[in-house]
Design an enzyme around this catalytic site. Structure first.
Site, mmCIF file in Angstrom:
data_model
loop_
_atom_site.group_PDB
_atom_site.id
_atom_site.type_symbol
_atom_site.label_atom_id
_atom_site.label_comp_id
_atom_site.label_asym_id
_atom_site.label_seq_id
_atom_site.Cartn_x
_atom_site.Cartn_y
_atom_site.Cartn_z
ATOM 1 N N SER A 74 29.897 32.461 38.473
ATOM 2 C CA SER A 74 28.320 32.276 37.532
ATOM 3 C C SER A 74 28.270 30.783 36.825
ATOM 4 C CB SER A 74 27.869 33.383 36.633
ATOM 5 O OG SER A 74 29.282 33.841 35.912
ATOM 6 N N ALA A 92 40.397 29.654 38.075
ATOM 7 C CA ALA A 92 40.557 29.631 36.798
ATOM 8 C C ALA A 92 41.461 30.638 36.194
ATOM 9 C CB ALA A 92 39.179 29.714 36.207
ATOM 10 N N GLY A 93 41.384 32.155 36.660
ATOM 11 C CA GLY A 93 42.142 32.898 36.231
ATOM 12 C C GLY A 93 41.336 34.240 36.146
ATOM 13 N N SER A 152 36.558 28.454 40.471
ATOM 14 C CA SER A 152 37.442 29.484 41.365
ATOM 15 C C SER A 152 39.010 29.169 40.996
ATOM 16 C CB SER A 152 37.307 28.972 42.790
ATOM 17 O OG SER A 152 38.154 29.496 43.950
ATOM 18 N N GLY A 202 33.857 30.962 35.220
ATOM 19 C CA GLY A 202 34.964 29.745 35.397
ATOM 20 C C GLY A 202 35.067 29.441 36.790
HETATM 21 P P1 ADP Z 1 39.767 33.386 39.900
HETATM 22 O O1 ADP Z 1 39.381 34.996 39.956
HETATM 23 O O2 ADP Z 1 39.290 32.639 38.703
HETATM 24 O O3 ADP Z 1 39.357 32.365 41.219
HETATM 25 P P2 ADP Z 1 42.421 33.965 40.324
HETATM 26 O O4 ADP Z 1 42.928 34.903 39.062
HETATM 27 O O5 ADP Z 1 42.136 34.443 41.724
HETATM 28 O O6 ADP Z 1 41.332 33.133 39.668
HETATM 29 O O7 ADP Z 1 43.583 32.886 40.297
HETATM 30 C C1 ADP Z 1 44.470 32.319 39.132
HETATM 31 C C2 ADP Z 1 45.679 31.955 39.552
HETATM 32 O O8 ADP Z 1 46.073 31.143 38.281
HETATM 33 C C3 ADP Z 1 46.511 33.199 39.726
HETATM 34 O O9 ADP Z 1 47.338 32.721 40.841
HETATM 35 C C4 ADP Z 1 47.451 33.493 38.340
HETATM 36 O O10 ADP Z 1 48.704 33.707 38.435
HETATM 37 C C5 ADP Z 1 47.205 31.786 38.046
HETATM 38 N N1 ADP Z 1 47.596 31.733 36.643
HETATM 39 C C6 ADP Z 1 48.220 31.089 35.691
HETATM 40 N N2 ADP Z 1 47.933 31.179 34.338
HETATM 41 C C7 ADP Z 1 47.226 31.975 34.299
HETATM 42 C C8 ADP Z 1 46.541 32.418 33.168
HETATM 43 N N3 ADP Z 1 46.964 32.318 31.931
HETATM 44 N N4 ADP Z 1 45.627 33.554 33.230
HETATM 45 C C9 ADP Z 1 45.176 33.730 34.519
HETATM 46 N N5 ADP Z 1 45.857 33.327 35.587
HETATM 47 C C10 ADP Z 1 46.658 32.258 35.423
#
Ligand code: ADP
Length: 184
Positions: free
Chosen positions: A89, A19-20, A17, A15
């Site tokens: 990815s 995305a979670g 950047s 997903g």
């Molecule tokens: P990625 O690793 O995909 O770049 P991160 O996990 O670093 O994303 O960041 C995602 C952000 O979104 C975090 O600040 C997290 O707290 C927030 N967020 C809000 N809702 C969700 C959810 N349901 N699942 C994952 N992250 C979430």
């Protein structure tokens, strides 16, 4: 606590950047440990500070980055770990190549489906702002594309489901499909 042995599996989160992926991966590793399973997270951003610090974001370098992540995941998987890989990815070829390296039977592709505008609003590391300001280039969603999976094993919608609910969805999927995992 004694740790159980079990067949390994790789949960491959893809997903954009923000995305979670890292947040869900970390919560999933914690949950797996409550089942006394060996679990580890491979965070693409973290690996880029060490193992993959020689690589940038060109198409060839992204492929090499993901090839290495997949091989490390495969090593842990063979040892019976639940491996949670969190990398953008962005191309189907990246994910298919990871699936081949790891072995289709051990590979679970999970699409962390968060719309670009939501990722950009969250901007947890300030990267979208820097990309929009032209301070970084080849940034996925800004000047580099993301091609979502068409047939992922699982899709998580982080706008609709909280982190622990996303983890529940993965655990439920694994419980349904991986009888060799001791998820009790
Ligand atoms: P990625 O690793 O995909 O770049 P991160 O996990 O670093 O994303 O960041 C995602 C952000 O979104 C975090 O600040 C997290 O707290 C927030 N967020 C809000 N809702 C969700 C959810 N349901 N699942 C994952 N992250 C979430």
């Amino acid at each position: 606590m004694e740790t159980k042995t079990s067949a390994g599996v790789v949960i491959w989160l893809t997903g954009m950047s923000g995305a979670g992926k890292s947040t869900i991966a970390s919560a999933l590793v914690n949950r797996m440990q409550t089942f006394a399973l060996h679990a580890t997270m491979l965070d693409g951003d973290v690996l880029r500070t060490g193992l993959n610090s020689d690589l940038g974001f060109s198409e060839a370098e992204r492929s090499e980055n993901l090839r290495r992540v997949a091989h490390v995941a495969a090593l842990f998987c063979k040892e019976g770990f639940v491996v949670v890989a969190a990398t953008i990815s962005p191309e189907p070829e990246h994910r298919e190549s990871a699936r081949k390296i790891i072995g289709a039977d051990s590979f679970v592709e999970v699409f962390v489906d968060t719309p670009l505008e939501v990722c950009e609003r969250r901007d947890p590391k300030g990267l979208y702002r820097r990309a929009r300001n032209g301070e970084i280039s080849q940034f996925t969603g800004v000047d580099s594309s993301y091609h979502p999976p068409t047939h992922p094993e699982l899709t998580l919608r982080t706008e609709e489901s909280r982190v622990e609910e996303c983890v529940d969805q993965i655990v439920n999927y694994l419980t349904r499909t991986r009888r060799t995992l001791n998820l009790v």
